[in-house]
Scaffold this motif. Structure first.
Motif, PDB file in Angstrom:
ATOM      1  N   GLY A  57      -5.174   3.425  -0.080  1.00  0.00           N
ATOM      2  CA  GLY A  57      -4.522   2.149   1.019  1.00  0.00           C
ATOM      3  C   GLY A  57      -2.992   2.269   0.574  1.00  0.00           C
ATOM      4  O   GLY A  57      -2.419   1.119   0.443  1.00  0.00           O
ATOM      5  N   GLU A 117      -6.464  -3.046  -6.974  1.00  0.00           N
ATOM      6  CA  GLU A 117      -7.187  -2.739  -5.496  1.00  0.00           C
ATOM      7  C   GLU A 117      -7.026  -1.278  -5.119  1.00  0.00           C
ATOM      8  O   GLU A 117      -7.966  -0.779  -4.581  1.00  0.00           O
ATOM      9  CB  GLU A 117      -6.460  -3.840  -4.617  1.00  0.00           C
ATOM     10  CG  GLU A 117      -7.356  -3.787  -3.283  1.00  0.00           C
ATOM     11  CD  GLU A 117      -8.593  -4.559  -3.410  1.00  0.00           C
ATOM     12  OE1 GLU A 117      -9.728  -3.877  -2.886  1.00  0.00           O
ATOM     13  OE2 GLU A 117      -8.891  -5.322  -4.240  1.00  0.00           O
ATOM     14  N   ASN A 143     -10.258   1.103  -4.635  1.00  0.00           N
ATOM     15  CA  ASN A 143     -10.517   1.925  -3.342  1.00  0.00           C
ATOM     16  C   ASN A 143     -10.798   3.252  -3.462  1.00  0.00           C
ATOM     17  O   ASN A 143     -11.716   3.665  -2.818  1.00  0.00           O
ATOM     18  CB  ASN A 143      -9.271   1.750  -2.362  1.00  0.00           C
ATOM     19  CG  ASN A 143      -8.916   0.334  -1.729  1.00  0.00           C
ATOM     20  OD1 ASN A 143      -9.590  -0.577  -1.812  1.00  0.00           O
ATOM     21  ND2 ASN A 143      -7.422   0.147  -1.463  1.00  0.00           N
ATOM     22  N   ARG A 195     -14.245   3.219  -4.884  1.00  0.00           N
ATOM     23  CA  ARG A 195     -15.367   3.094  -3.916  1.00  0.00           C
ATOM     24  C   ARG A 195     -15.641   4.565  -2.827  1.00  0.00           C
ATOM     25  O   ARG A 195     -16.620   4.806  -2.406  1.00  0.00           O
ATOM     26  CB  ARG A 195     -15.092   2.243  -3.011  1.00  0.00           C
ATOM     27  CG  ARG A 195     -15.226   0.553  -3.647  1.00  0.00           C
ATOM     28  CD  ARG A 195     -15.065  -0.444  -2.613  1.00  0.00           C
ATOM     29  NE  ARG A 195     -13.825  -0.706  -2.171  1.00  0.00           N
ATOM     30  CZ  ARG A 195     -13.147  -1.736  -3.031  1.00  0.00           C
ATOM     31  NH1 ARG A 195     -13.697  -2.308  -3.857  1.00  0.00           N
ATOM     32  NH2 ARG A 195     -11.863  -2.137  -2.657  1.00  0.00           N
ATOM     33  N   ARG A 197     -21.316   4.445  -0.144  1.00  0.00           N
ATOM     34  CA  ARG A 197     -19.696   4.775  -0.118  1.00  0.00           C
ATOM     35  C   ARG A 197     -19.263   5.611   0.974  1.00  0.00           C
ATOM     36  O   ARG A 197     -18.199   5.401   1.444  1.00  0.00           O
ATOM     37  CB  ARG A 197     -19.248   5.685  -1.525  1.00  0.00           C
ATOM     38  CG  ARG A 197     -19.346   4.700  -2.708  1.00  0.00           C
ATOM     39  CD  ARG A 197     -18.752   5.097  -3.878  1.00  0.00           C
ATOM     40  NE  ARG A 197     -19.147   6.835  -3.901  1.00  0.00           N
ATOM     41  CZ  ARG A 197     -20.105   6.956  -4.917  1.00  0.00           C
ATOM     42  NH1 ARG A 197     -20.704   6.216  -5.302  1.00  0.00           N
ATOM     43  NH2 ARG A 197     -20.336   8.239  -5.171  1.00  0.00           N
TER      44      ARG A 197
END
Length: 128
Positions: free
Chosen positions: A27, A51, A55, A58, A96
């Motif tokens: 991201g 975050e 990301n 995951r 995932r």
């Protein structure tokens, strides 16, 4: 503890990703990945955005903390192995890999249905 650039290269190699693919998974923009890999004029030694690290966790299964800081277990599965997961027959790698637009919603619906059948309240409350 390894250098961020080494960890980034390991994660990229494990997924057969280029910088753009890693940036999409994290991201961030491609230049951030280049900086992590020590390819730009500005070299980054840690990933400070939780975050972004999550990301990557995951998407890859590598631990967010290991990717970001180089500490803790390398793989997220090792970190959460002792935590309760009621769906032992579900392959976490397949979860995932789900398409977030379709299969993930189907999985969440199935989990909610199973939880309801067991009398568990797993829905998020407003504001959570």
């Amino acid at each position: 503890m390894s250098e961020l650039k080494d960890r980034i290269e390991e994660v990229k190699a494990s997924q057969n990703w280029n910088d753009t693919q890693m940036a999409n998974a994290a991201g961030v923009n491609r230049s951030a990945v280049a900086q992590w890999a020590g390819k730009g004029s500005k070299i980054i030694r840690t990933i400070g955005d939780v975050e972004v690290a999550l990301n990557l966790e995951r998407a890859t299964g590598y631990s967010a903390l290991w990717i970001a800081k180089g500490t803790g277990p390398k793989m997220a599965k090792e970190r959460i192995a002792s935590e309760f997961w009621p769906f032992a027959s579900i392959d976490d790698r397949k979860v995932r890999a789900l398409d977030p637009a379709r299969e993930r919603m189907q999985l969440e619906a199935a989990i909610l249905l199973a939880a309801a059948q067991l009398g568990l309240d797993v829905k998020k409350q407003d504001g959570e």
